[in-house]
Design an enzyme around this catalytic site. Structure first.
Site, short mmCIF file in Angstrom:
data_model
loop_
_atom_site.label_atom_id
_atom_site.label_comp_id
_atom_site.label_asym_id
_atom_site.label_seq_id
_atom_site.Cartn_x
_atom_site.Cartn_y
_atom_site.Cartn_z
N GLY A 48 0.81 -1.21 0.00
CA GLY A 48 0.00 0.00 0.00
C GLY A 48 0.84 1.26 0.00
N ALA A 49 0.19 2.38 0.39
CA ALA A 49 0.82 3.71 0.29
C ALA A 49 1.36 3.87 -1.14
CB ALA A 49 1.92 3.89 1.33
N LEU A 50 0.48 3.64 -2.07
CA LEU A 50 0.88 3.55 -3.47
C LEU A 50 1.41 4.88 -4.00
CD1 LEU A 50 -1.98 1.35 -4.99
CD2 LEU A 50 0.14 0.65 -3.86
N HIS A 51 2.40 4.78 -4.88
CA HIS A 51 2.98 5.96 -5.53
C HIS A 51 3.17 5.63 -7.01
CE1 HIS A 51 6.62 3.60 -5.28
NE2 HIS A 51 6.50 3.55 -3.96
N HIS A 54 4.51 2.21 -8.01
CA HIS A 54 3.54 1.10 -8.02
C HIS A 54 2.65 1.19 -9.26
CE1 HIS A 54 4.07 1.42 -3.48
NE2 HIS A 54 4.35 0.15 -3.71
#
Ligand code: PAF
Length: 299
Positions: A48-51, A54
């Site tokens: 997660g904590a996608l950037h 990703h």
């Protein structure tokens, strides 16, 4: 794509029109339907904590498959540091909103710890033929057992045709290729280029925790890697590593944990350069107690 609403039951929720599976049983049912329909499945495992990094993996997956699953799971067994696990950003709503911008045919698997581990939150023990003892393995005890455990389980649940991993975690990528070949898991592992911020800083979910100043200063890591690459053309690996250490010693905010120049075949330290071999330089460094890693191909 049309999906059968029966299989979404209580354990999968259509959130902003993106389906999120919370349990492996619901997801497995859906995968069975997709497979019987002849669909190919791409998979991007994430914490997660996608950037943008990703998202570039997801774009690659969309280009090569009919359907893409993205897992969002902060895997407790790969953290050797309880504070790091606690502080790891958890931003499912924002992650889903980002994935929605990439189009249809993306499904999210966001399991609970119980769904993956039941009540036994422990890593299995793996041998990755020595890859696990180099670099990250020396500084993060048990990390690759945790990664091997979760990735193997996720592959068993999602049964993808292709799975996508970024080269920022180059050692992890090699270890996953080893895992797949050792356990004969029928999935193709696709390594994808490192995605960088405009400053050159490798994108990472951990960057979100950096202050503005630290984020700016962390571009020094990539800048140093680029200069090291130039030096490697004419100097020995030992000379280049010592030079990198000196640069970090002079830096007011960054603390180098390690610099390594390794053969990409086995990740062993380069003793003597050979024209027939391929090398990469790897760095781990701390800033504001946040650990960043990066690497660069040297030839
Ligand atoms: O690279 C990561 O984000 C994680 O190590 C992975 C592969 C999703 C396993 O938890």
């Amino acid at each position: 794509m049309q999906i059968n609403s029966n299989i979404l039951s209580l354990h999968a929720v259509n959130f902003f029109q993106m389906t999120i599976f919370y349990t492996q049983d619901t997801l497995k049912n859906f995968v069975e339907i997709l497979k019987s329909d002849g669909k190919t499945i791409g998979f991007v495992p994430t914490m997660g904590a996608l950037h943008e990094g990703h998202l570039s993996l997801v774009r690659n997956a969309l280009a090569g498959n009919d359907i893409v699953f993205v897992s969002v799971f902060v895997n407790p067994t790969q953290f050797d540091n309880a504070t790091d696990l606690k502080k790891y950003p958890r931003t499912l709503d924002a992650d889903v909103a980002l994935l929605k911008t990439l189009g249809e045919n993306i499904f999210v698997y966001a399991p609970s710890v119980e769904d993956i581990y039941d009540s036994n939150v422990h890593a299995e023990k793996f041998s990755f033929d020595g890859l696990e003892f180099e670099m990250e393995g020396k500084f993060r005890t048990g990390h690759f057992d945790g990664v091997g455990t979760i990735v193997k389980r996720l592959f068993e649940i999602v049964t993808p045709d292709n799975a996508y991993f970024g080269e920022k975690d180059f050692q992890q990528l090699m270890i996953i290729k080893k895992l797949v070949s050792k356990y004969k898991i029928p999935v193709k592992i696709v390594g994808c280029d490192i995605f960088r911020e405009a400053s050159g800083l490798a994108m990472s979910s951990r960057n979100q925790r950096l202050s503005n100043e630290a984020r700016k200063e962390s571009a020094f890591i990539h800048k140093t890697l680029l200069e090291a690459k130039k030096k490697f053309g004419t100097k020995s690996a030992t000379h280049v590593k010592e030079w990198v250490q000196k640069q970090f010693n002079k830096h007011p905010l960054l603390t180098l944990e390690y610099v390594e120049i390794a053969n990409v075949k086995n990740l062993k330290t380069v003793k003597r350069k050979s024209k027939n071999e391929t090398y990469r330089i790897f760095i781990a460094a701390f800033i504001e107690n946040i650990r960043l890693i990066d690497n660069l191909a040297l030839n």
